[in-house]
Design an enzyme around this catalytic site. Structure first.
Site, short mmCIF file in Angstrom:
data_model
loop_
_atom_site.label_atom_id
_atom_site.label_comp_id
_atom_site.label_asym_id
_atom_site.label_seq_id
_atom_site.Cartn_x
_atom_site.Cartn_y
_atom_site.Cartn_z
N ARG A 1 0.82 -1.22 0.00
CA ARG A 1 0.00 0.00 0.00
C ARG A 1 0.85 1.26 0.00
NH1 ARG A 1 -3.10 2.00 -2.62
NH2 ARG A 1 -4.04 -0.07 -2.64
N LYS B 1 2.26 24.58 -3.81
CA LYS B 1 0.98 24.02 -3.36
C LYS B 1 1.04 22.49 -3.43
CE LYS B 1 -1.48 28.17 -4.81
NZ LYS B 1 -2.46 28.78 -5.74
N LYS C 1 5.95 38.50 -3.58
CA LYS C 1 4.54 38.39 -3.92
C LYS C 1 3.75 39.58 -3.39
CE LYS C 1 2.56 34.37 -3.99
NZ LYS C 1 2.37 34.25 -5.46
N GLU D 1 12.37 36.83 -8.34
CA GLU D 1 11.16 37.01 -9.14
C GLU D 1 10.22 37.97 -8.41
OE1 GLU D 1 7.67 34.41 -11.41
OE2 GLU D 1 8.98 33.42 -9.94
N ASP E 1 0.61 37.79 -13.13
CA ASP E 1 -0.42 37.05 -12.40
C ASP E 1 -1.82 37.49 -12.79
OD1 ASP E 1 -1.19 35.13 -10.42
OD2 ASP E 1 -1.72 36.80 -9.10
#
Length: 355
Positions: free
Chosen positions: A146, A179, A211, A242, A271
């Site tokens: 599993r 994410k 950001k 960035e 964005d």
């Protein structure tokens, strides 16, 4: 993996029309290894992370499964010395990923287990294909089953979506984001590489990404960029930088700052400049204008409203990269099983239309 049989890359629908794929492949000619696997032997290596402990993640997964008693069902039903052979069976079409990680799981449970593969990470598999097998102590195989499948199914789901997105995005490169599932950052990003994508930053440590919240706190884009440039110089650090922009006026401000100041900036994020329309289409005009304004001075990255339907159009605008959180935060696992009685599994699969 070094030494494993390499099969030609064939378009998936053609693969799955062949009768040999439905019946499975003969495994006798496939490369056999002990479950241990060196980094050098991996077909596609995982991203390099300074603190991530991949073996530790495997041990944690096994420990949460075993609890304080171990596999009571195995202990009750399987003789300790029984040996069996179990086959990996694809129950749907997709890109296989996690083969190298599955071998690490088997190695951790029982180093005496042996594994064979007729495919390697990044290859197509189609529904009904037997693409690998493991043999050795039955107890060990069932205990590892599993955990190995959980990793493989998740990674294969990510790789399958990444492959589709990367092909559609060309000539732009497809990226994931941060994410990812907590604790599975490296695993998820490894799957993106296997699917033909590229990795965005691994974490908070390997790239400066300014950001919206950083910009708000700093009092504007120019202030944020200036603070980053001063910090990197003061700490004698060299890394990619960035900055996120959401409006054309912000793009112009970044370009003005870079024309007046020496800066470490390497990429501009554009964005939510892909605008959804009521008819289901998207308006690319804002994104195209931003790319034209930047005119190759910096790498560009489109983000927001990125789907399989929109990614091709986005890729045609001239952006360098397209980032999609959906690659890892909305995973649809690829259905894979490990069966000791493969013929019975195929019969049940046909009955339920899953093989």
């Amino acid at each position: 993996m070094s030494g494993i049989l390499s099969f030609p890359s064939i378009v998936l629908p053609d693969w799955c029309s062949t009768s040999s794929c439905r019946r499975g492949v003969r495994m006798a000619a496939a490369h056999t290894t002990h479950a241990g696997l060196s980094l050098e032997a991996m077909a596609i290596k995982p991203p390099s992370h300074p603190t991530y402990d991949l073996n530790g993640i495997i041990k944690l997964a096994l420990a949460e499964d075993a609890g304080n008693r171990g596999d009571v069902t195995c202990m009750a039903t399987i003789p300790v010395d029984m040996e069996v052979e179990a086959c990996f069976l694809a129950k749907e079409d997709g890109i296989i990923a996690g083969i190298a990680l599955a071998e690490m799981v088997f190695q951790e449970v029982d180093p005496s287990l042996k594994v064979e593969w007729s495919r390697e990470d990044g290859d197509y598999v189609c529904k009904g294909l037997q693409f690998g097998k493991v043999y050795g102590r039955a107890h060990s195989i069932v205990v590892a089953e599993r955990i190995a499948l959980n990793f493989m199914q998740r990674m294969s789901g990510i790789a399958t979506l990444t492959k589709a997105m990367a092909d559609a995005a060309y000539p732009a490169y497809i990226l994931e984001t941060r994410k990812t599932a907590p604790g599975l950052r490296l695993v998820d990003k490894w799957a993106v590489l296997i699917g033909g994508g590229r990795n965005h930053r691994l974490g908070l440590f390997d790239m400066v990404l300014i950001k919206d919240n950083h910009i708000s706190i700093a009092g504007g884009i120019s202030n944020a960029l200036r603070s980053v440039d001063q910090y990197l110089e003061r700490e004698n650090l060299q890394m990619e930088v960035e900055v996120e922009t959401r409006m054309l006026v912000e793009v112009k401000e970044v370009l003005q700052y870079s024309s007046q100041m020496k800066t470490s900036l390497t990429r501009i994020m554009l964005d939510n400049m892909v605008i959804p329309l009521p008819n289901g289409d998207v308006d690319m005009s804002m994104l195209k204008e931003a790319v034209e304004l930047i005119n190759g001075k910096f790498e560009t990255e489109a983000s927001g409203n990125v789907t399989l339907k929109t990614v091709h159009k986005i890729g045609q605008t001239g952006v360098t990269y397209i980032s999609s959180g959906a690659l890892t935060h909305s995973v649809t696992a690829l259905d894979i099983s490990l069966k000791i009685d493969t013929e019975l599994a195929l019969e049940v699969g046909r009955r339920t239309k899953r093989a």
